[in-house]
Design a protein around this motif. Structure first.
Motif, PDB file in Angstrom:
ATOM      1  N   ALA A 337      73.947  36.395  71.635  1.00 17.42           N
ATOM      2  CA  ALA A 337      74.260  37.018  72.931  1.00 17.42           C
ATOM      3  C   ALA A 337      75.436  36.312  73.609  1.00 17.42           C
ATOM      4  CB  ALA A 337      73.029  36.983  73.841  1.00 17.42           C
ATOM      5  N   LEU A 338      75.522  34.996  73.460  1.00 12.38           N
ATOM      6  CA  LEU A 338      76.634  34.243  74.050  1.00 12.38           C
ATOM      7  C   LEU A 338      77.962  34.632  73.399  1.00 12.38           C
ATOM      8  CD1 LEU A 338      75.087  30.662  74.460  1.00 12.38           C
ATOM      9  CD2 LEU A 338      75.843  32.185  76.298  1.00 12.38           C
ATOM     10  N   ASN A 339      77.949  34.795  72.098  1.00 12.45           N
ATOM     11  CA  ASN A 339      79.175  35.216  71.406  1.00 12.45           C
ATOM     12  C   ASN A 339      79.627  36.596  71.873  1.00 12.45           C
ATOM     13  OD1 ASN A 339      79.365  32.872  69.854  1.00 12.45           O
ATOM     14  ND2 ASN A 339      78.084  33.693  68.206  1.00 12.45           N
ATOM     15  N   GLU A 340      78.672  37.508  72.040  1.00 15.54           N
ATOM     16  CA  GLU A 340      79.000  38.846  72.537  1.00 15.54           C
ATOM     17  C   GLU A 340      79.547  38.776  73.953  1.00 15.54           C
ATOM     18  OE1 GLU A 340      75.366  40.973  72.168  1.00 15.54           O
ATOM     19  OE2 GLU A 340      75.501  41.190  69.973  1.00 15.54           O
ATOM     20  N   GLN A 341      78.927  37.926  74.774  1.00 16.61           N
ATOM     21  CA  GLN A 341      79.378  37.783  76.157  1.00 16.61           C
ATOM     22  C   GLN A 341      80.775  37.170  76.210  1.00 16.61           C
ATOM     23  OE1 GLN A 341      76.852  38.978  78.183  1.00 16.61           O
ATOM     24  NE2 GLN A 341      78.391  39.159  79.768  1.00 16.61           N
ATOM     25  N   GLN A 342      81.045  36.218  75.323  1.00 19.66           N
ATOM     26  CA  GLN A 342      82.364  35.587  75.265  1.00 19.66           C
ATOM     27  C   GLN A 342      83.439  36.617  74.904  1.00 19.66           C
ATOM     28  OE1 GLN A 342      83.277  32.357  75.975  1.00 19.66           O
ATOM     29  NE2 GLN A 342      85.362  33.094  75.672  1.00 19.66           N
ATOM     30  N   LYS A 343      83.126  37.499  73.952  1.00 20.86           N
ATOM     31  CA  LYS A 343      84.074  38.543  73.567  1.00 20.86           C
ATOM     32  C   LYS A 343      84.324  39.496  74.731  1.00 20.86           C
ATOM     33  CE  LYS A 343      84.655  37.245  69.299  1.00 20.86           C
ATOM     34  NZ  LYS A 343      85.966  36.692  68.863  1.00 20.86           N
ATOM     35  N   GLU A 344      83.281  39.805  75.475  1.00 22.68           N
ATOM     36  CA  GLU A 344      83.433  40.687  76.638  1.00 22.68           C
ATOM     37  C   GLU A 344      84.324  40.045  77.692  1.00 22.68           C
ATOM     38  OE1 GLU A 344      80.750  43.077  79.974  1.00 22.68           O
ATOM     39  OE2 GLU A 344      79.771  41.997  78.341  1.00 22.68           O
ATOM     40  N   ILE A 345      84.161  38.742  77.901  1.00 17.88           N
ATOM     41  CA  ILE A 345      85.000  38.024  78.873  1.00 17.88           C
ATOM     42  C   ILE A 345      86.467  38.077  78.448  1.00 17.88           C
ATOM     43  CG2 ILE A 345      85.538  35.720  79.778  1.00 17.88           C
ATOM     44  CD1 ILE A 345      82.507  35.153  79.704  1.00 17.88           C
ATOM     45  N   GLU A 346      86.733  37.831  77.171  1.00 13.26           N
ATOM     46  CA  GLU A 346      88.106  37.862  76.671  1.00 13.26           C
ATOM     47  C   GLU A 346      88.714  39.258  76.798  1.00 13.26           C
ATOM     48  OE1 GLU A 346      87.719  36.459  72.704  1.00 13.26           O
ATOM     49  OE2 GLU A 346      87.329  34.365  73.284  1.00 13.26           O
ATOM     50  N   THR A 347      87.900  40.277  76.513  1.00 13.35           N
ATOM     51  CA  THR A 347      88.377  41.659  76.635  1.00 13.35           C
ATOM     52  C   THR A 347      88.720  41.998  78.075  1.00 13.35           C
ATOM     53  OG1 THR A 347      87.036  42.336  74.739  1.00 13.35           O
ATOM     54  CG2 THR A 347      87.789  44.069  76.216  1.00 13.35           C
ATOM     55  N   LEU A 348      87.850  41.613  78.997  1.00 13.95           N
ATOM     56  CA  LEU A 348      88.082  41.904  80.414  1.00 13.95           C
ATOM     57  C   LEU A 348      89.310  41.163  80.942  1.00 13.95           C
ATOM     58  CD1 LEU A 348      84.402  41.857  81.687  1.00 13.95           C
ATOM     59  CD2 LEU A 348      85.948  43.812  81.750  1.00 13.95           C
ATOM     60  N   GLU A 349      89.504  39.932  80.521  1.00 16.52           N
ATOM     61  CA  GLU A 349      90.688  39.183  80.953  1.00 16.52           C
ATOM     62  C   GLU A 349      91.971  39.876  80.489  1.00 16.52           C
ATOM     63  OE1 GLU A 349      88.906  34.600  81.137  1.00 16.52           O
ATOM     64  OE2 GLU A 349      89.833  35.353  79.293  1.00 16.52           O
TER      65      GLU A 349
END
Length: 419
Positions: A337-349
């Motif tokens: 879940a943390l890896n998925e959340q990290q990818k979402e953060i990078e995408t949003l940035e």
């Protein structure tokens, strides 16, 4: 008088709830930990632990047993010697005894039982903490949804001001014959849409605040300002989730159960004293009511139990392995879940960077359209179209910024960095 005023103010604040003009995400977390109904279990569990420990400690104190009986026997003991005059016992016999037992040695079973009770209490307290912590993601969702509505409302207000200003220019253009007579109606219709959207946003915010208020146990007025958190994430392999402490306590509990089992084969020594009164007494040949006493030691030792103890210890070892497996699965799921959340953060940035460029370009288009409208080159509808595109772009920009902060909050919550 001043002291009374301050006390009265504090009392009213306590009764009517939250009176601050703003609230932060951390304050919501703290209120959740304090006010959610589940939090009341902490005090109850602490009281339960004290009672349980007191009951275990009582086993070290002398145990008193009172026993009384009256019987009638069909036959009694007689001495078959004719030359000796011994009176036969009565067929009805009576006896009352009071026995005191004092534990002397049991291999530390009581101390081990107290240790187990402490661990059980800590485990139950940690279960409360786990359940409360898992509600933080719900707090995140509600809090950032409210922030998103606030941003949307601010944009609507800015757009309303722009349209009101443009409406004056359009009416002036109509009076001077530069613009068509119905040009102002398009703007007025757009202003009505903004009014409608603002009311919908206010109603949605009111619902979200009511849900958040109910969750954290604090009354939040609709006019309360929700502070925007500036969150950062720490990328490390360490998890600080309360579930990990719970797994550890569950293993400790099993370990202490094994400790108690290992002591169950230790001999138990007790001292006892019995005082009695009855007919007959200890002298079976004396047919009269007499008092008597007995003192001594009692040793109890289960020398052989057919390996039942060993098998129970093995069963508890398997329970430990199951908990270790549950912990392994939990860590795997959280890291995924943390890896998925990290990818979402990078995408949003990345998305936010593009949003800023789009806003800049669309703002230039709107400025050009405004100039063209003023000179009668384009219609009001065309201007409104470009202005709506700018609003939608800015709205997406704010939405992505809020989603980014929510993603960071969820990342920190998943990782256990929120206390």
């Amino acid at each position: 008088m001043k002291t009374l005023y301050l006390l009265g103010l504090f009392f009213l604040t306590t009764i009517f709830g939250y009176s601050q003009s703003n609230i932060s995400l951390n304050e919501c977390y703290e209120s959740l930990k304090t006010n959610y109904p589940l939090a009341k279990q902490r005090a109850i569990l602490e009281q339960q632990k004290e009672v349980e420990l007191s009951a275990i400690k009582a086993k070290t104190l002398p145990q008193l047993n009172l026993n009384a009986q009256a019987t009638y026997q069909s036959d009694v003991t007689e001495v078959p010697v004719p030359s000796i005059d011994i009176e036969s016992l009565n067929n009805d016999q009576y006896r009352a005894t009071l026995t005191a037992n004092q534990l002397i040695f049991n291999g530390g079973k009581i101390k081990a039982s107290q240790g187990l009770q402490n661990i059980i209490s800590n485990r139950k307290q940690q279960e409360v903490e786990v359940n409360l912590y898992q509600l933080k993601q719900r707090v995140n969702q509600l809090y950032f949804s409210i922030l998103l509505i606030d941003d949307q409302t601010k944009l609507l207000n800015v757009r309303e001001q722009q349209l009101n200003s443009k409406l004056k220019e359009v009416k002036s253009g109509i009076e001077n014959g530069v613009l068509l007579p119905t040009s102002d109606k398009v703007i007025e219709a757009e202003l009505l849409k903004i009014l409608q959207q603002t009311k919908e946003a206010t109603n949605n915010k009111s619902k979200l605040i009511a849900s958040l208020s109910s969750l954290i146990g604090v009354s939040i007025p609709i006019e309360t300002e929700f502070q925007k958190p500036l969150l950062s994430i720490v990328e490390s392999s360490d998890l600080n989730r309360p579930e990990l402490a719970l797994f550890n306590l569950q293993k400790q509990e099993i370990g202490q159960q094994q400790n108690i089992l290992s002591k169950s084969l230790v001999p138990e020594l007790k001292g006892f004293a019995t005082g009695g009164y009855g007919n007959p007494g200890l002298n079976m040949l004396e047919n009269d009511f007499t008092s008597y006493y007995i003192v001594g030691l009692n040793l109890n030792w289960n020398v052989f139990d057919w390996n039942a103890n060993k098998k129970q210890l093995q069963a508890l070892d398997y329970s430990k392995e199951l908990i270790s497996n549950q912990e392994e699965v939990f860590r795997l799921n959280i890291n995924t879940a943390l890896n998925e959340q990290q990818k979402e953060i990078e995408t949003l940035e990345s998305t936010i960077t593009i949003d800023q460029q789009l806003i800049s370009l669309q703002q230039e288009v709107v400025n050009t359209s405004a100039s063209q409208l003023k000179n009668g080159v384009i219609t009001t509808s065309e201007y409104i179209t470009e202005l709506t595109k700018l609003y939608e772009t800015e709205n997406l920009f704010n939405q992505h910024k809020t989603q980014l902060e929510l993603a960071k909050a969820n990342y920190n919550t998943l990782k256990g960095d929120i206390k």
